[in-house]
Every structure is written in structure tokens, then in C-alpha cells.
Design a protein around this motif. Structure first.
Motif, short mmCIF file in Angstrom:
data_model
loop_
_atom_site.label_atom_id
_atom_site.label_comp_id
_atom_site.label_asym_id
_atom_site.label_seq_id
_atom_site.Cartn_x
_atom_site.Cartn_y
_atom_site.Cartn_z
N GLY A 78 -18.72 -2.09 16.08
CA GLY A 78 -20.22 -1.51 15.76
C GLY A 78 -20.83 -1.90 14.40
N ASP A 79 -22.27 -1.67 14.72
CA ASP A 79 -22.91 -1.33 13.17
C ASP A 79 -22.73 -2.53 12.48
OD1 ASP A 79 -24.75 0.67 14.76
OD2 ASP A 79 -23.85 2.63 13.14
N ILE A 80 -22.21 -3.95 13.18
CA ILE A 80 -22.02 -4.88 11.95
C ILE A 80 -23.05 -4.87 11.78
CG2 ILE A 80 -21.34 -6.91 12.08
CD1 ILE A 80 -19.49 -5.56 14.23
N LEU A 119 -15.17 1.32 21.63
CA LEU A 119 -16.47 1.50 21.70
C LEU A 119 -16.62 1.80 20.69
CD1 LEU A 119 -16.82 4.70 23.67
CD2 LEU A 119 -15.48 3.95 22.95
N HIS A 120 -18.45 2.01 20.31
CA HIS A 120 -19.06 2.42 18.51
C HIS A 120 -18.90 4.00 18.63
CE1 HIS A 120 -21.71 2.42 15.74
NE2 HIS A 120 -22.00 2.67 16.11
N HIS A 121 -19.18 4.37 20.02
CA HIS A 121 -19.82 5.90 19.55
C HIS A 121 -18.64 6.74 19.93
CE1 HIS A 121 -23.71 4.06 19.75
NE2 HIS A 121 -24.37 5.22 19.92
N THR A 156 -15.27 -1.76 11.10
CA THR A 156 -15.90 -1.11 12.17
C THR A 156 -17.45 -0.64 10.98
OG1 THR A 156 -16.77 0.41 12.92
CG2 THR A 156 -15.67 1.75 11.59
N ASP A 157 -18.41 -0.56 11.43
CA ASP A 157 -19.87 -0.11 10.42
C ASP A 157 -19.87 -0.61 9.26
OD1 ASP A 157 -21.25 1.89 12.20
OD2 ASP A 157 -18.78 2.52 12.15
N THR A 158 -20.33 -2.02 9.05
CA THR A 158 -20.39 -3.01 8.24
C THR A 158 -21.84 -2.27 7.87
OG1 THR A 158 -20.43 -5.07 9.91
CG2 THR A 158 -18.55 -4.09 8.09
N HIS A 159 -22.89 -2.24 8.55
CA HIS A 159 -23.95 -2.09 8.40
C HIS A 159 -24.33 -3.44 7.22
CE1 HIS A 159 -24.44 2.10 9.65
NE2 HIS A 159 -23.12 2.66 9.89
N LEU A 160 -24.93 -4.55 7.61
CA LEU A 160 -24.82 -5.84 7.40
C LEU A 160 -25.94 -5.69 7.10
CD1 LEU A 160 -21.34 -7.78 7.73
CD2 LEU A 160 -22.48 -6.86 5.69
N GLY A 186 -15.89 4.27 16.05
CA GLY A 186 -16.74 4.09 15.15
C GLY A 186 -17.26 5.39 14.87
N HIS A 187 -18.52 4.75 13.98
CA HIS A 187 -20.14 5.12 14.14
C HIS A 187 -20.38 6.87 13.64
CE1 HIS A 187 -23.70 7.07 15.64
NE2 HIS A 187 -23.12 7.96 16.38
N ILE A 188 -18.81 7.77 13.25
CA ILE A 188 -19.11 9.09 12.35
C ILE A 188 -18.34 8.76 11.17
CG2 ILE A 188 -20.00 10.19 14.20
CD1 ILE A 188 -16.99 11.25 14.93
N HIS A 189 -17.88 7.10 11.23
CA HIS A 189 -17.39 7.06 9.35
C HIS A 189 -16.93 7.99 8.81
CE1 HIS A 189 -21.34 4.29 8.83
NE2 HIS A 189 -21.75 4.49 10.16
N GLN A 190 -15.86 8.34 9.45
CA GLN A 190 -14.38 9.03 9.12
C GLN A 190 -12.79 8.71 9.71
OE1 GLN A 190 -14.62 12.42 11.38
NE2 GLN A 190 -16.64 12.44 10.29
#
Ligand SMILES: [Fe+2]
Length: 272
Positions: free
Chosen positions: A58-60, A160-162, A16-20, A199-203
Motif C-alpha cells: 500500500g501507498d504505492i 494489510l496496509h494499516h 511498501t509505501d513507495t508514494h510514487l 506498512g503505513h507507519i514507515h518503520q
């Protein structure tokens, strides 16, 4: 809906949240997201496990560029397991659909043995917070109703993402799913639901809310420190989550973080 049959337990991987970025040198708070993702993938490969399905929550992409999605897709192909992706606040679903053309990556329902996995779109274009539209809420309720009536389905998972439950840091209070109350009102009616994954909150989180297990997974790049008032990056390393789903509904899950490498990031940053 795809129906897969595999040996038990079912093995899932959450990334999750790879933010590429389309540009491989792109950084998020001074962390090169393609590089940190590469470390996560290497750590995965070292463990030499196989997965029946990869959940990309999400936040791919950070810049919603086709190149970033293509890159993610190429890494999934290399891992050799099917994947499904859902958009986060930084993504654009339309671009993801274009890049996914000819694949099942955008499919919203997958059944593996006696488990059903639902994928929801919580993204609101241009906004950090999430929302489930009326259409998405109807899809959720109808899918759970159908699963409840289907004898071949014993257990359900929602991705889900959020975060549907308020984040544990002060600065996170307005960035989660803004109709989480409505979401839980629907899902809590269905006894086959075993857990909610996001994901979303990176923890790394694993807790029970309204009687349902909720699991949040670290990003493959920057980490957000829990239980603080203002935005703070955590020095924990990037990682992923594995799941083993047993036929009787038991979930064995583990967060694995990259070891033996120190990541650079702007740890003094006050926002992202
Ligand atoms: Fe993110």
C-alpha cells in the motif's frame, strides 16, 4: 486463488509505501520518491536474490495517478517476480485494478507450498485511518476458516496496509486500523496464522501482539521516528523486508536499508 510450488524455504519480498507520483520529479517532504525507490531497487539487485512473490503493502502512489501505478508495475516486471498489491490511504483501488488488468496483482489469496497469504483492503477513500468493511471481515474469517480445514495449508500470513495495533508515536494514535480489536478477535481464533505484515507507519517493527507476530516495514521513501509525541521524520534510510518461510512454519525475516547514500528530506516538517 493462485497456487504456486517452489523450493523450500519460500522467499518473499515486501516493498511498501513507495508514494510514487505520476510526475517523476514529485517529492514527499522534499524527498524524490521515485529516486529513493530506485535506490531501494538497486540495493535489492545488488543482493542478487530471487523472490517467489513480492508483497506491495500500500501507498504505492502518493497521487493515485495511473502513471505512478504503471511505473511501479514496470519496476516489478523488471525484478522478474510476481507481485500482489493492496491499497493504502493514498491509493485508489479502482485505478489500481484498472492498471492491474490482465495480471494477478489484485488477487487476495495466494498459496505457496504449504503457506497461504491473504491480502486485505483497509483503505477508506479520502481518509488517513484504515477500516475493514463487513465484507472484508467476512472474507478474512471465511478464508482463515477454509485454510484451517485445508490439509494442504499449514501456515497463514495476513498482509494489510494499516497498522492493526496502535502506532508507537503520539501523533499516530488515530491513523491506524480503526477496527483492530475486531480484527484480532477474528484472527486470534486461527492457530495456523503465523504473522501479520503491514506498512503505513514507515518503520521497522517486529513484536508479538495477542500471541501473533506483527511485522511493520520501512517505506522506500521517508521514515517515521518511533516513540515520539509529535510528527518527526527519522534519518534512517529507506529499505525493504525479506522473508524466508520454512515448511515447519519458521519465519526468517530481515529489514535491509539502503547504505552508502544520504537522502535529502525536510527533517523539520511537522506533518505529511
Ligand atoms: Fe505511507
Amino acid at each position: 486463488m493462485t497456487a504456486l510450488t517452489t523450493k523450500s524455504p519460500i522467499r518473499l519480498l515486501q516493498i511498501t509505501d513507495t508514494h510514487l507520483y505520476g510526475n517523476p520529479v514529485g517529492t514527499l517532504l522534499k524527498m524524490n520518491t521515485q529516486n529513493s525507490f530506485g535506490h531501494v531497487i538497486n540495493s535489492l539487485k545488488q543482493n542478487n536474490d530471487y523472490y517467489d512473490l513480492i508483497l506491495a503493502t500500500g501507498d504505492i502512489a502518493q497521487d493515485a495517478s495511473p502513471e505512478a501505478y504503471e511505473y511501479f508495475k514496470s519496476i516489478m516486471k523488471d525484478l522478474g517476480a510476481p507481485f500482489r498489491w493492496i491499497p493504502g490511504n493514498h491509493d485508489v483501488l479502482e485505478t489500481m485494478q484498472e492498471v492491474a488488468e490482465g495480471t494477478d496483482a489484485c488477487e487476495k489469496l495466494v498459496q505457496i507450498n504449504n503457506w497461504q497469504i491473504l491480502f486485505l483492503d483497509t483503505s477508506v477513500l479520502g481518509q488517513v485511518h484504515g477500516n475493514l468493511t463487513q465484507e472484508e471481515l467476512e472474507f478474512l474469517e471465511q478464508s482463515l476458516q477454509a485454510a484451517q480445514a485445508d490439509e494442504s495449508v499449514s501456515h497463514c500470513i495476513i498482509c494489510l496496509h494499516h497498522n492493526p495495533v496502535k502506532g508507537n508515536a503520539g501523533w499516530m494514535k488515530d491513523i491506524g486500523l480503526n477496527n483492530g480489536v475486531q480484527f484480532f478477535k477474528i484472527v486470534s481464533k486461527f492457530e495456523k496464522l503465523r504473522c501479520i505484515i503491514y506498512g503505513h507507519i514507515h518503520q521497522d517493527l517486529d513484536f508479538i501482539y495477542e500471541g501473533i507476530r506483527c511485522l511493520c516495514t520501512p517505506s522506500t521513501c521517508i521514515q517515521f521516528k518511533p516513540y515520539v509525541t509529535d510528527f518527526t521524520l527519522d534519518k534512517e534510510n529507506p529499505g525493504y523486508r525479506t522473508f524466508q518461510l520454512a515448511e515447519d512454519g519458521t519465519i526468517d525475516t530481515e529489514v535491509v536499508r539502503v547504505t552508502g547514500f544520504k537522502f535529502e528530506a525536510d527533517f523539520t516538517s511537522e506533518g505529511y
